[in-house]
Motif scaffolding. Sequence first.
Motif, PDB file in Angstrom:
ATOM      1  N   SER A 122      15.892  61.505  65.140  1.00  0.00           N
ATOM      2  CA  SER A 122      16.565  63.165  66.521  1.00  0.00           C
ATOM      3  C   SER A 122      15.421  63.891  65.708  1.00  0.00           C
ATOM      4  CB  SER A 122      17.368  63.165  66.331  1.00  0.00           C
ATOM      5  OG  SER A 122      18.062  63.342  64.618  1.00  0.00           O
ATOM      6  N   THR A 123      15.211  65.258  67.054  1.00  0.00           N
ATOM      7  CA  THR A 123      14.644  66.303  66.083  1.00  0.00           C
ATOM      8  C   THR A 123      14.255  66.986  64.858  1.00  0.00           C
ATOM      9  OG1 THR A 123      15.639  67.578  67.109  1.00  0.00           O
ATOM     10  CG2 THR A 123      13.570  66.971  68.652  1.00  0.00           C
ATOM     11  N   ALA A 124      16.039  67.166  64.460  1.00  0.00           N
ATOM     12  CA  ALA A 124      16.368  67.535  63.472  1.00  0.00           C
ATOM     13  C   ALA A 124      16.218  66.158  62.018  1.00  0.00           C
ATOM     14  CB  ALA A 124      17.574  68.013  63.466  1.00  0.00           C
ATOM     15  N   GLY A 125      15.704  64.604  62.205  1.00  0.00           N
ATOM     16  CA  GLY A 125      15.845  64.309  61.903  1.00  0.00           C
ATOM     17  C   GLY A 125      17.407  63.214  60.975  1.00  0.00           C
ATOM     18  N   GLU A 126      17.984  63.659  61.014  1.00  0.00           N
ATOM     19  CA  GLU A 126      20.073  63.488  60.825  1.00  0.00           C
ATOM     20  C   GLU A 126      19.773  61.884  61.310  1.00  0.00           C
ATOM     21  OE1 GLU A 126      20.949  65.788  64.357  1.00  0.00           O
ATOM     22  OE2 GLU A 126      19.423  65.529  63.320  1.00  0.00           O
ATOM     23  N   TRP A 127      19.106  61.691  62.399  1.00  0.00           N
ATOM     24  CA  TRP A 127      19.967  60.388  62.770  1.00  0.00           C
ATOM     25  C   TRP A 127      18.193  59.792  62.890  1.00  0.00           C
ATOM     26  CZ3 TRP A 127      23.893  58.014  63.160  1.00  0.00           C
ATOM     27  CH2 TRP A 127      25.351  58.563  64.026  1.00  0.00           C
ATOM     28  N   VAL A 128      18.476  58.218  62.309  1.00  0.00           N
ATOM     29  CA  VAL A 128      17.091  57.242  62.520  1.00  0.00           C
ATOM     30  C   VAL A 128      17.624  56.209  62.667  1.00  0.00           C
ATOM     31  CG1 VAL A 128      15.340  56.559  61.269  1.00  0.00           C
ATOM     32  CG2 VAL A 128      16.439  58.650  60.539  1.00  0.00           C
ATOM     33  N   THR A 129      16.927  55.576  64.024  1.00  0.00           N
ATOM     34  CA  THR A 129      17.240  53.843  64.244  1.00  0.00           C
ATOM     35  C   THR A 129      16.054  53.014  64.108  1.00  0.00           C
ATOM     36  OG1 THR A 129      18.495  55.169  66.083  1.00  0.00           O
ATOM     37  CG2 THR A 129      18.075  53.139  66.297  1.00  0.00           C
ATOM     38  N   ILE A 130      16.552  52.073  63.134  1.00  0.00           N
ATOM     39  CA  ILE A 130      15.649  51.418  63.203  1.00  0.00           C
ATOM     40  C   ILE A 130      16.191  49.692  63.283  1.00  0.00           C
ATOM     41  CG2 ILE A 130      14.639  52.445  60.895  1.00  0.00           C
ATOM     42  CD1 ILE A 130      16.500  50.415  59.377  1.00  0.00           C
TER      43      ILE A 130
END
Length: 588
Positions: A122-130
Motif C-alpha cells: 500500500s502507498t502508506a506501507g501498512e499492507w504488504v502482500t507476498i
Amino acid sequence: MLWLSALLLVAQLSAAKPLNSKRWTDLSVKHAWVEIPRGWEYHSAPPADHLLDMRIGLKQDKIDQLISSLYEVSDPAHEKYGKHLSKEEVDALVAPHPDSVDAVESWLEHHGINPADAHFRSTAGEWVTIRVSVAQAEQMLNTKYGVYYHPASGSQVVRTMGYSLPTELHSHVDVISPTTYFGTMHSMRATSFVLPQTATGDEDSFAAEISPLAVPASCGTTITPACLRALYNTTNYVPKATATNKLGITGYLEEFANDADLQTFFKQFRTDAVGETFTHVQVNGGLNTQSDPGVEANLDIQYSLGIAAPTTATFWSTGGSPPFKADTFTTTNTNEPYLDWLNFVLNQTTVTQTISTSYGDDEQTVPLDYATSVCNMFAQLGARGTTLLFSSGDEGVGGGNCEANDGTNKVEFQPAFPASCPFVTAVGGTRSVNPEVAINFSGGGFSRYFAQPSYQTASVQPFLTALGTKFTGLFNASGRAYPDVAAQATGFQVVIGGRVSSVAGTSCSAPTVAGVIALLNDFLISQGKAPLGFINPLIYSTAKTGFNDIVSGSNPACGQAGFTAAAGWDPVTGLGTPDFLRLQALIG
C-alpha cells in the motif's frame, strides 16, 4: 592474519545464528478457533506447492491520531468540522513505524523471502502482500492449512484453524491473512431476497410522481422510486454539483449491475432519468460481462440512482470467485471480503463521497484482529470525506440458533459486521407507510468487539434504561449500538433481466439512504462546502431531528422476541428514516 580474521568471523556468525534464530522461533498464538466456524467443514489438505497471496497488516503507527482526526472533522461542534484529510495526510498517520518495517522485513528474510519482491505494498506501507506456497506459510506461521468447504455456497477456501507469530512481531503486526477468517463473499450474506411474484397492477403507472404530502397506501406494499422520493422528501430537489459529487456501489459475488436493465428501470419508474448511466470499475479480477445480472447489484444501482440521478455513479465489481481449485496449480486470490476493494479505493487520489454496501456476516465469525483492521480502513475513508453506508442485515438480533462459537454453545444475540464497526453508518429496515414501522428482519443490536462510541451514548442510554434487565446476558450493553438509521426494506420493484421482480432486505434500505445522502452532499458541494463525510457524530447531535422516528415493530430471532422500536434511538431502526428537507435545513 587473513586466515585468523576469517576464523574469528566464522566464530562470530556461529555464535550469532542461534540468537537470531531464537528471535524468530519464540512463537505465540496470534489467533485460533476452538471449533471449525459454523457452516464450514474440513475437506482435504491443500497441495504443499499451492500458492497463496499472504497479506501482512503492519501496525499503523499513528492510528489513534487518525481516529481523533476523523472525529474532529466529523463533529459539527469542532472547529475542524468538514476539513477532511488528504490522501497524503491519512497515509502519514497509518504508515507503520520504521521499527515495525525492519522487524517484518527481517522475519521475511529469515524465511528466505526478499521484501523487495513483495507482490503489493500500500502507498502508506501498512499492507504488504507476498506470494508464498502453503508449505512456506505453514512454516512461517507454525500452522497447518486445510481446504475447507462451505456447502451452502459451494465455496472452497484454504484456511487454518489458528496461527502463531514470533512474540516480537505481535507488537508490529495487526493481522495476517489468509489465516483464520473463513468468510468469503460467496459465504457471506447478501442482504436481499426476491419475494414471491404477486400482481402489482399497471407497471407504467409507477412512473407517476407522488405528492410528498400524500404517500398512497400502495407504497406500503409496492415500492418504487416515486414512493421513496415522496416518503423521504427528495422529489423536488434537482442535483447541481453532478460534476463533483459522486455516489458508489460495491459489488461482489460475480454480480454485475446491468446497463440495459437500468434503462428499462428508468423508463418504467423514473422517466426523467432515462439515458443516465454509471461507470463500471473492475477490481482484482472483477468482471462485467453484462450477462446474468445480479439481484443485489441491480437493486443497489437502480435505487441509489432512482433517488440521486443524475449524480455521477460508480459500480465497483470486485473479484469474488471461489479461490481454490484442487486441480489447478496457480496463484489464487484469497477472496477475503473488503481488503481488495479497500486497498484499491484508498490508493485513489480522490474519494467517492457516498458509498453503499449490502453485505455482512455474524461478527463472531470474523477474527477480532481482521475486523479491527478492516474497521480502521473504513476510518481512513471517513477521514477523507466519505460516508460509508452498510445494511444492518436480515437476521434480526441474530442468525441461525445464535450459539456462541467459543466452545460454550451459549445462546447470545449475534451482532453483524461490518454494521457493528463504529466508523460506518448502519441502515436497518422498515415497512408500511403512514406510519412506517420496523420490519421484523431488521438487523440490530450491540457489538461485542467495538466499544460504544461517545457520539451515540446520549441517544442509546435512554433505550437501555427503559429496557432494564430484559435480555440480560444476551447482549453487550456497552458495545457499539446499531443500526444508526433505517429506510424501507420490502416490495422494491427491481428490473432483472428485463423483467420486474419484487425484492426485500436491508439491501433495499442502504442504497435508499445512500441516495438521500448523495443529494445532501450535492446540496453542500453546490454551495462550496465540504461533503458530509462520516455522518454519525452529526446525526446523533445537531441533525437528530432530521429523521422520522419509528416507534413500533421488533426484530425477533434466536428464539427471542428481539428488541422493540421505541421513541428515540432503538436497535431496530436506529434514529429513524431520513427526511431530506429537514436534514437539508439542519446542515445548511
